[in-house]
Design a protein around this motif. Sequence first.
Motif, PDB file in Angstrom:
ATOM      1  N   GLY A 202      -3.015  35.693 -91.442  1.00 10.95           N
ATOM      2  CA  GLY A 202      -2.343  34.439 -91.756  1.00 10.95           C
ATOM      3  C   GLY A 202      -1.464  34.014 -90.601  1.00 10.95           C
ATOM      4  N   ARG A 203      -0.845  32.837 -90.729  1.00 12.25           N
ATOM      5  CA  ARG A 203       0.012  32.308 -89.676  1.00 12.25           C
ATOM      6  C   ARG A 203       1.192  33.234 -89.415  1.00 12.25           C
ATOM      7  N   ALA A 204       1.806  33.776 -90.486  1.00 14.60           N
ATOM      8  CA  ALA A 204       2.943  34.693 -90.310  1.00 14.60           C
ATOM      9  C   ALA A 204       2.494  35.970 -89.606  1.00 14.60           C
ATOM     10  N   ALA A 205       1.306  36.436 -89.925  1.00 19.11           N
ATOM     11  CA  ALA A 205       0.801  37.655 -89.288  1.00 19.11           C
ATOM     12  C   ALA A 205       0.553  37.418 -87.806  1.00 19.11           C
ATOM     13  N   LEU A 206       0.085  36.213 -87.458  1.00 20.31           N
ATOM     14  CA  LEU A 206      -0.130  35.911 -86.051  1.00 20.31           C
ATOM     15  C   LEU A 206       1.184  35.845 -85.289  1.00 20.31           C
ATOM     16  N   GLU A 207       2.216  35.320 -85.939  1.00 20.11           N
ATOM     17  CA  GLU A 207       3.521  35.255 -85.299  1.00 20.11           C
ATOM     18  C   GLU A 207       4.111  36.649 -85.120  1.00 20.11           C
ATOM     19  N   GLU A 208       3.802  37.535 -86.040  1.00 19.03           N
ATOM     20  CA  GLU A 208       4.319  38.903 -85.964  1.00 19.03           C
ATOM     21  C   GLU A 208       3.330  39.832 -85.272  1.00 19.03           C
ATOM     22  N   GLY A 209       2.374  39.311 -84.561  1.00 21.64           N
ATOM     23  CA  GLY A 209       1.327  40.095 -83.917  1.00 21.64           C
ATOM     24  C   GLY A 209       1.832  41.239 -83.072  1.00 21.64           C
ATOM     25  N   PRO A 210       2.731  40.991 -82.119  1.00 21.56           N
ATOM     26  CA  PRO A 210       3.210  42.107 -81.295  1.00 21.56           C
ATOM     27  C   PRO A 210       3.885  43.202 -82.122  1.00 21.56           C
ATOM     28  N   ALA A 211       4.656  42.810 -83.132  1.00 23.87           N
ATOM     29  CA  ALA A 211       5.311  43.816 -83.975  1.00 23.87           C
ATOM     30  C   ALA A 211       4.264  44.612 -84.753  1.00 23.87           C
ATOM     31  N   GLN A 212       3.261  43.899 -85.259  1.00 21.16           N
ATOM     32  CA  GLN A 212       2.202  44.599 -85.994  1.00 21.16           C
ATOM     33  C   GLN A 212       1.399  45.503 -85.079  1.00 21.16           C
ATOM     34  N   LEU A 213       1.132  45.039 -83.866  1.00 23.04           N
ATOM     35  CA  LEU A 213       0.412  45.884 -82.914  1.00 23.04           C
ATOM     36  C   LEU A 213       1.212  47.133 -82.592  1.00 23.04           C
ATOM     37  N   GLN A 214       2.527  46.958 -82.424  1.00 26.29           N
ATOM     38  CA  GLN A 214       3.376  48.114 -82.160  1.00 26.29           C
ATOM     39  C   GLN A 214       3.351  49.074 -83.344  1.00 26.29           C
ATOM     40  N   LEU A 215       3.398  48.516 -84.557  1.00 27.31           N
ATOM     41  CA  LEU A 215       3.328  49.340 -85.757  1.00 27.31           C
ATOM     42  C   LEU A 215       1.994  50.090 -85.824  1.00 27.31           C
ATOM     43  N   LEU A 216       0.911  49.384 -85.519  1.00 22.42           N
ATOM     44  CA  LEU A 216      -0.410  50.028 -85.521  1.00 22.42           C
ATOM     45  C   LEU A 216      -0.495  51.108 -84.456  1.00 22.42           C
ATOM     46  N   ARG A 217       0.081  50.824 -83.270  1.00 21.09           N
ATOM     47  CA  ARG A 217       0.094  51.856 -82.221  1.00 21.09           C
ATOM     48  C   ARG A 217       0.841  53.092 -82.691  1.00 21.09           C
ATOM     49  N   GLY A 218       1.989  52.861 -83.336  1.00 19.95           N
ATOM     50  CA  GLY A 218       2.766  53.993 -83.859  1.00 19.95           C
ATOM     51  C   GLY A 218       1.983  54.778 -84.893  1.00 19.95           C
ATOM     52  N   GLN A 219       1.277  54.058 -85.765  1.00 15.99           N
ATOM     53  CA  GLN A 219       0.472  54.731 -86.774  1.00 15.99           C
ATOM     54  C   GLN A 219      -0.668  55.512 -86.130  1.00 15.99           C
ATOM     55  N   MET A 220      -1.297  54.919 -85.107  1.00 18.19           N
ATOM     56  CA  MET A 220      -2.386  55.613 -84.408  1.00 18.19           C
ATOM     57  C   MET A 220      -1.865  56.869 -83.721  1.00 18.19           C
ATOM     58  N   GLN A 221      -0.696  56.762 -83.086  1.00 17.92           N
ATOM     59  CA  GLN A 221      -0.111  57.930 -82.432  1.00 17.92           C
ATOM     60  C   GLN A 221       0.199  59.014 -83.456  1.00 17.92           C
ATOM     61  N   SER A 222       0.703  58.594 -84.611  1.00 16.25           N
ATOM     62  CA  SER A 222       0.996  59.558 -85.678  1.00 16.25           C
ATOM     63  C   SER A 222      -0.277  60.243 -86.158  1.00 16.25           C
ATOM     64  N   LEU A 223      -1.321  59.441 -86.334  1.00 19.52           N
ATOM     65  CA  LEU A 223      -2.605  60.019 -86.763  1.00 19.52           C
ATOM     66  C   LEU A 223      -3.176  60.947 -85.703  1.00 19.52           C
ATOM     67  N   GLU A 224      -3.076  60.558 -84.427  1.00 19.97           N
ATOM     68  CA  GLU A 224      -3.572  61.409 -83.352  1.00 19.97           C
ATOM     69  C   GLU A 224      -2.793  62.715 -83.288  1.00 19.97           C
ATOM     70  N   LEU A 225      -1.463  62.621 -83.469  1.00 24.17           N
ATOM     71  CA  LEU A 225      -0.635  63.825 -83.473  1.00 24.17           C
ATOM     72  C   LEU A 225      -1.029  64.743 -84.626  1.00 24.17           C
ATOM     73  N   ARG A 226      -1.231  64.146 -85.813  1.00 25.61           N
ATOM     74  CA  ARG A 226      -1.661  64.973 -86.956  1.00 25.61           C
ATOM     75  C   ARG A 226      -3.020  65.607 -86.704  1.00 25.61           C
ATOM     76  N   GLN A 227      -3.921  64.848 -86.068  1.00 26.78           N
ATOM     77  CA  GLN A 227      -5.247  65.395 -85.758  1.00 26.78           C
ATOM     78  C   GLN A 227      -5.127  66.556 -84.784  1.00 26.78           C
ATOM     79  N   GLN A 228      -4.268  66.403 -83.765  1.00 25.36           N
ATOM     80  CA  GLN A 228      -4.066  67.487 -82.806  1.00 25.36           C
ATOM     81  C   GLN A 228      -3.463  68.713 -83.484  1.00 25.36           C
ATOM     82  N   GLN A 229      -2.514  68.483 -84.399  1.00 24.44           N
ATOM     83  CA  GLN A 229      -1.920  69.606 -85.127  1.00 24.44           C
ATOM     84  C   GLN A 229      -2.970  70.306 -85.978  1.00 24.44           C
ATOM     85  N   ARG A 230      -3.801  69.515 -86.639  1.00 26.25           N
ATOM     86  CA  ARG A 230      -4.856  70.109 -87.467  1.00 26.25           C
ATOM     87  C   ARG A 230      -5.857  70.879 -86.615  1.00 26.25           C
TER      88      ARG A 230
END
Length: 153
Positions: free
Chosen positions: A61-89
Amino acid sequence: EGEGEGEEVGRTGQGAAPSPTDAASSPAVDPAGSSPPSACGTLGSEMSRDEPRLPARGTLGRAALEEGPAQLQLLRGQMQSLELRQQQRAAEAALLLEDTRRVSQAETARVRRELGQALAEKDDLLRTFRREMDAIVGDISLLYEQQVQTHVE
């Protein structure tokens, strides 16, 4: 109320079927309020940009497009968290594999010791049996020789 608003409400509110031009210019809305699916998962091109409408599933949506960089940063953080968990596993799995191999080797060594001991005991029994058999055969041979000598005399 304006006259145009009343006419539209009257036309659609009284059960009259919309004209073909109405169907092309206004989006179809089902009773549940969801938007109609489109072939590519985005809003159709027949809609005007000024109509307030919820974005179709899978679109931004329009609000999501405006918050794109914040959402991308959030997704990057989530990906890093998932990668860290995968490495731990993966590290846990490697430790578990190493531990399993160590336990397996220890168990194999224990079983070999037990079987070796059981085999040594059986070997001792066989040697004892052979000595006893040799002694019995020797006694029988002596008795036979004695019997033969008594018959000869």
